[in-house]
Structure formats: C-alpha cells, structure tokens
Design a protein around this motif. Structure first.
Motif, PDB file in Angstrom:
ATOM      1  N   ARG A 208       0.825  -1.196   0.000  1.00  0.00           N
ATOM      2  CA  ARG A 208       0.000   0.000   0.000  1.00  0.00           C
ATOM      3  C   ARG A 208       0.866   1.255   0.000  1.00  0.00           C
ATOM      4  O   ARG A 208       1.873   1.330   0.688  1.00  0.00           O
ATOM      5  N   THR A 209       0.428   2.228  -0.773  1.00  0.00           N
ATOM      6  CA  THR A 209       1.112   3.511  -0.860  1.00  0.00           C
ATOM      7  C   THR A 209       0.450   4.522   0.070  1.00  0.00           C
ATOM      8  O   THR A 209      -0.629   4.263   0.633  1.00  0.00           O
ATOM      9  N   ALA A 210       1.084   5.676   0.218  1.00  0.00           N
ATOM     10  CA  ALA A 210       0.497   6.746   1.031  1.00  0.00           C
ATOM     11  C   ALA A 210      -0.858   7.175   0.462  1.00  0.00           C
ATOM     12  O   ALA A 210      -1.799   7.468   1.215  1.00  0.00           O
ATOM     13  N   LEU A 211      -0.969   7.183  -0.861  1.00  0.00           N
ATOM     14  CA  LEU A 211      -2.243   7.554  -1.498  1.00  0.00           C
ATOM     15  C   LEU A 211      -3.342   6.577  -1.093  1.00  0.00           C
ATOM     16  O   LEU A 211      -4.490   6.975  -0.863  1.00  0.00           O
ATOM     17  N   MET A 212      -3.010   5.307  -1.008  1.00  0.00           N
ATOM     18  CA  MET A 212      -3.997   4.307  -0.596  1.00  0.00           C
ATOM     19  C   MET A 212      -4.463   4.553   0.838  1.00  0.00           C
ATOM     20  O   MET A 212      -5.641   4.392   1.160  1.00  0.00           O
ATOM     21  N   TYR A 213      -3.523   4.951   1.710  1.00  0.00           N
ATOM     22  CA  TYR A 213      -3.902   5.277   3.093  1.00  0.00           C
ATOM     23  C   TYR A 213      -4.951   6.385   3.092  1.00  0.00           C
ATOM     24  O   TYR A 213      -5.957   6.309   3.802  1.00  0.00           O
ATOM     25  N   ALA A 214      -4.695   7.425   2.311  1.00  0.00           N
ATOM     26  CA  ALA A 214      -5.598   8.574   2.265  1.00  0.00           C
ATOM     27  C   ALA A 214      -6.938   8.206   1.637  1.00  0.00           C
ATOM     28  O   ALA A 214      -7.997   8.670   2.075  1.00  0.00           O
ATOM     29  N   ALA A 215      -6.893   7.353   0.596  1.00  0.00           N
ATOM     30  CA  ALA A 215      -8.131   6.938  -0.077  1.00  0.00           C
ATOM     31  C   ALA A 215      -9.000   6.107   0.858  1.00  0.00           C
ATOM     32  O   ALA A 215     -10.224   6.297   0.919  1.00  0.00           O
ATOM     33  N   MET A 216      -8.381   5.197   1.607  1.00  0.00           N
ATOM     34  CA  MET A 216      -9.153   4.362   2.546  1.00  0.00           C
ATOM     35  C   MET A 216      -9.786   5.208   3.639  1.00  0.00           C
ATOM     36  O   MET A 216     -10.868   4.890   4.137  1.00  0.00           O
ATOM     37  N   ALA A 217      -9.100   6.295   4.007  1.00  0.00           N
ATOM     38  CA  ALA A 217      -9.638   7.194   5.042  1.00  0.00           C
ATOM     39  C   ALA A 217     -10.613   8.202   4.466  1.00  0.00           C
ATOM     40  O   ALA A 217     -11.215   8.992   5.216  1.00  0.00           O
ATOM     41  N   LEU A 218     -10.769   8.202   3.145  1.00  0.00           N
ATOM     42  CA  LEU A 218     -11.659   9.141   2.445  1.00  0.00           C
ATOM     43  C   LEU A 218     -11.304  10.593   2.770  1.00  0.00           C
ATOM     44  O   LEU A 218     -12.178  11.450   2.931  1.00  0.00           O
ATOM     45  N   ASN A 219     -10.022  10.853   2.866  1.00  0.00           N
ATOM     46  CA  ASN A 219      -9.551  12.198   3.202  1.00  0.00           C
ATOM     47  C   ASN A 219      -9.228  12.956   1.910  1.00  0.00           C
ATOM     48  O   ASN A 219      -8.174  12.769   1.304  1.00  0.00           O
ATOM     49  N   HIS A 220     -10.124  13.810   1.497  1.00  0.00           N
ATOM     50  CA  HIS A 220      -9.998  14.524   0.226  1.00  0.00           C
ATOM     51  C   HIS A 220      -8.728  15.376   0.149  1.00  0.00           C
ATOM     52  O   HIS A 220      -8.038  15.392  -0.874  1.00  0.00           O
ATOM     53  N   ARG A 221      -8.453  16.101   1.218  1.00  0.00           N
ATOM     54  CA  ARG A 221      -7.338  17.061   1.170  1.00  0.00           C
ATOM     55  C   ARG A 221      -5.996  16.340   1.046  1.00  0.00           C
ATOM     56  O   ARG A 221      -5.114  16.769   0.296  1.00  0.00           O
ATOM     57  N   VAL A 222      -5.841  15.253   1.778  1.00  0.00           N
ATOM     58  CA  VAL A 222      -4.590  14.505   1.692  1.00  0.00           C
ATOM     59  C   VAL A 222      -4.473  13.823   0.328  1.00  0.00           C
ATOM     60  O   VAL A 222      -3.396  13.805  -0.285  1.00  0.00           O
ATOM     61  N   MET A 244      -9.277   3.142  -6.552  1.00  0.00           N
ATOM     62  CA  MET A 244     -10.674   3.425  -6.872  1.00  0.00           C
ATOM     63  C   MET A 244     -11.618   2.667  -5.940  1.00  0.00           C
ATOM     64  O   MET A 244     -12.570   3.223  -5.393  1.00  0.00           O
ATOM     65  N   ALA A 245     -11.312   1.379  -5.726  1.00  0.00           N
ATOM     66  CA  ALA A 245     -12.168   0.564  -4.856  1.00  0.00           C
ATOM     67  C   ALA A 245     -12.090   1.022  -3.402  1.00  0.00           C
ATOM     68  O   ALA A 245     -13.072   0.937  -2.661  1.00  0.00           O
ATOM     69  N   MET A 246     -10.915   1.523  -3.008  1.00  0.00           N
ATOM     70  CA  MET A 246     -10.721   1.943  -1.622  1.00  0.00           C
ATOM     71  C   MET A 246     -11.574   3.150  -1.263  1.00  0.00           C
ATOM     72  O   MET A 246     -11.907   3.355  -0.091  1.00  0.00           O
ATOM     73  N   CYS A 247     -11.913   3.953  -2.251  1.00  0.00           N
ATOM     74  CA  CYS A 247     -12.743   5.139  -1.964  1.00  0.00           C
ATOM     75  C   CYS A 247     -14.127   5.004  -2.600  1.00  0.00           C
ATOM     76  O   CYS A 247     -14.761   5.996  -2.957  1.00  0.00           O
ATOM     77  N   SER A 248     -14.597   3.768  -2.728  1.00  0.00           N
ATOM     78  CA  SER A 248     -15.875   3.498  -3.409  1.00  0.00           C
ATOM     79  C   SER A 248     -17.080   4.119  -2.706  1.00  0.00           C
ATOM     80  O   SER A 248     -18.131   4.316  -3.321  1.00  0.00           O
ATOM     81  N   LYS A 249     -16.950   4.418  -1.420  1.00  0.00           N
ATOM     82  CA  LYS A 249     -18.076   4.996  -0.682  1.00  0.00           C
ATOM     83  C   LYS A 249     -18.206   6.507  -0.872  1.00  0.00           C
ATOM     84  O   LYS A 249     -19.135   7.120  -0.350  1.00  0.00           O
ATOM     85  N   ASP A 250     -17.276   7.078  -1.612  1.00  0.00           N
ATOM     86  CA  ASP A 250     -17.278   8.539  -1.797  1.00  0.00           C
ATOM     87  C   ASP A 250     -17.206   8.841  -3.287  1.00  0.00           C
ATOM     88  O   ASP A 250     -16.145   8.784  -3.900  1.00  0.00           O
ATOM     89  N   GLY A 251     -18.362   9.168  -3.879  1.00  0.00           N
ATOM     90  CA  GLY A 251     -18.430   9.401  -5.316  1.00  0.00           C
ATOM     91  C   GLY A 251     -17.570  10.565  -5.772  1.00  0.00           C
ATOM     92  O   GLY A 251     -16.920  10.503  -6.825  1.00  0.00           O
ATOM     93  N   THR A 252     -17.522  11.626  -4.983  1.00  0.00           N
ATOM     94  CA  THR A 252     -16.720  12.796  -5.342  1.00  0.00           C
ATOM     95  C   THR A 252     -15.242  12.444  -5.383  1.00  0.00           C
ATOM     96  O   THR A 252     -14.518  12.855  -6.303  1.00  0.00           O
ATOM     97  N   LEU A 253     -14.810  11.681  -4.411  1.00  0.00           N
ATOM     98  CA  LEU A 253     -13.409  11.275  -4.361  1.00  0.00           C
ATOM     99  C   LEU A 253     -13.077  10.333  -5.512  1.00  0.00           C
ATOM    100  O   LEU A 253     -11.992  10.409  -6.103  1.00  0.00           O
TER     101      LEU A 253
END
Length: 318
Positions: A208-222, A244-253
């Motif tokens: 997992r990359t840092a981007l994946m951490y942020a995507a799983m947390a649904l943190n837009h700014r990070v 993409m799958a990691m942030c599946s609960k957030d359509g905007t993200l």
C-alpha cells in the motif's frame, strides 16, 4: 533549574543532580542511566511538561552542557531510542540540531565525540521496530523537525518493520489531524519526497502507498496533495484492491481519482509518442549513414580500391 520541579521525583533528582553539578563544575557521570526506564541524562530534560518552544530551548542548552562533558549521543533508552529519536518524537528541533551538529561544534570547542558517536551512526539509526528519527517526527506531526533532519542528511527511503516509510507515517498523521497548519507542513514534506524518484509511491508490507492510506480514510485534502505530486492512482495493493475501490463509498473522491488516472494514461501515451518519435529519428539517421557509406564505397571503387562487402564492412566496424 526550577522547571525540573515539575518532573517526576526520580527524574527531578537525576536531572537536578546532574545539572547542578555541571554548573558548579564538579565531576559527574554525564552518561548516567536511571534504573527504572533506562533513560540517559541527555533525555531527561525532554520529559518536562512545559511549552515545546521553551522546552526545546532549555533542552538544547542542557544538551550542549552534557555533550561538552562527554555525554554519548547514541546511548539508547528502554525503548531502544537514542536521544535524537526521543527528541524527534517530541518535536524538539533545536535540541536535535545540537545533537546532530556536535561533530563540528564539538571540534570547535575542543571536545571530540566518543568513538562511534558520529552523525553517520545517529541520523538514520533505527529502533527495534525499524523507525528512524525522521519517522518518529513524522508520525507525531513534527514537520519542522523532519525538515531539519532532512537538511542534515536523513534518508527518507528507509522502511520500518511494517514496510512503511516516513511518508506513510506522515500521511497517517495528516489523516488523523487535518488542520490547515499541519496540512500545509505535510504538503511541503510531500514536495521534498516527490523529488526522489519512486518515493511518492513507496509500498508497505501490504503493497500500500500513502495515497492508498488517504483513499481508505476518504480524506480529500490529503488525496489531493498526493495526486498533485503525481502519486500513482492506478496501483493496487497485495490484495489486488485498487485506489478506486478503496474510496468506493465517496463518489466525489472517486471522480477525482478517475481524473488522475486519465492524467496518468495521458502522460504514458505522451511518453510512448516521444519514444516512437525517437525510434523513427534514430532509424532515419542509420539509413542516412548507410547511404553515405554506400556513396563513399562507390567513390573508392572508381579510384581503383578493392571493394569491401557489406558483411566485411560490418566486421571492420566492429
């Protein structure tokens, strides 16, 4: 030394005893280690519960006194932390700077560091879980300290026992404390990281990359900060889960990630076009060279020189 009255009794005795004797110029064991927590004298000042700004300046002054009398910078505590790692974890930037610059400052003061107690052995030293001073500063959100460590040569590619780099740990902190000030400092750190090829997409033990951490947390700014610095949104982790799958609960993200994925594909396409153009130019150059060689061969034949076959010509060239 009145602020030491705020410390636990044991640390008060140790610190006050050491510092008072130092000030009075009497002999003292500057490498004293308390029996309870295994902390050397260099670490005691950092336990005082005052403001970081005041504490940092006091600790820097105290460390200078101790180092002048031969204190070892590499002496670990019960956690396996060196004074540098301890200071970094608490954001004591000036204190850490004193420890790192003592190699040169000590020589100016006529005091040589103990054998093996050099900056090369300290800056990237790891604790039992593989964390460096830069990692400990990053995970606690002390980006000013991280910046100072980087300027002194800290290696950001080192991974801990979980495969995490300082970027992974800094991202975890930014996710949990997304204040404007901290995110600004985090972005500056990411900017430094992005200058080392591939480091922005470093993988932990689960790939997992840092981007994946942020995507799983649904943190837009990070997520935005990492994507702006070209973190790769097309990667998957050890379990074949995409960003993409990691942030599946957030359509905007998800839309933001899709846009970034298209940017990656476009850059790859442009790269392929550049490569193709380069190949075509090289082919045209080789054809022109072969034509020139044929003309030269014909000229030599007219002058009566023995013709050289194409295969023979290649052998000669080799």
């Amino acid at each position: 030394m009145c602020f030491y009255a705020l410390l636990l009794t044991l640390y008060t005795c140790v610190a006050h005893g050491v510092l008072t004797q130092l000030v009075n110029g009497t002999d003292v064991d500057v490498n004293f280690v308390d029996a309870t927590n295994g902390r050397p004298a260099l670490m005691v000042c950092g336990l005082d519960p005052q403001s970081y700004e005041t504490l940092d300046a006091d600790c820097a002054a105290i460390a200078t006194m101790l180092l002048k009398r031969g204190a070892r910078r590499g002496a670990p505590d019960y956690r396996g932390w060196t004074p540098l790692q301890f200071g970094a974890s608490r954001g004591l930037t000036k204190y850490c700077e004193v420890l790192l610059q003592w190699d040169s400052q000590g020589l100016l003061d006529g005091v040589e560091a103990p054998e093996g107690d050099s900056i090369d052995n300290l800056i990237d030293a790891v604790d039992p879980t593989g964390r460096t001073a830069a990692m400990l500063a990053a995970v606690n959100g002390h980006f000013g300290t991280v910046s100072m460590l980087i300027s002194n040569g800290a290696n950001l590619t080192i991974q801990n026992s979980d495969g995490q780099t300082a970027l992974h740990l800094a991202t975890s902190r930014a996710i949990s404390n997304s204040t404007t000030k901290l995110l600004g400092q985090y972005e500056a750190f990411v900017d430094v990281v992005s200058q080392t090829k591939g480091l922005i997409d470093a993988r932990d033990k689960d790939n997992r990359t840092a981007l994946m951490y942020a995507a799983m947390a649904l943190n837009h700014r990070v997520v935005d900060i990492l994507l702006i610095h070209r973190a790769d949104p097309t990667l998957v982790d050890r379990f074949k889960t995409s960003v993409m799958a990691m942030c599946s609960k957030d359509g905007t993200l998800q839309e933001r990630v899709i846009t970034a994925q298209m940017d990656v594909i476009e850059r790859q396409h442009d790269g392929w076009l550049d490569d193709t153009e380069h190949i075509i130019k090289e082919y045209e150059r080789q054809v022109a060279l072969a034509h020139e060689m044929d003309l030269e061969q014909a000229r030599l034949e007219k002058m009566g020189f023995q013709p050289v076959g194409r295969q023979q010509r290649q052998d000669v060239e080799l």
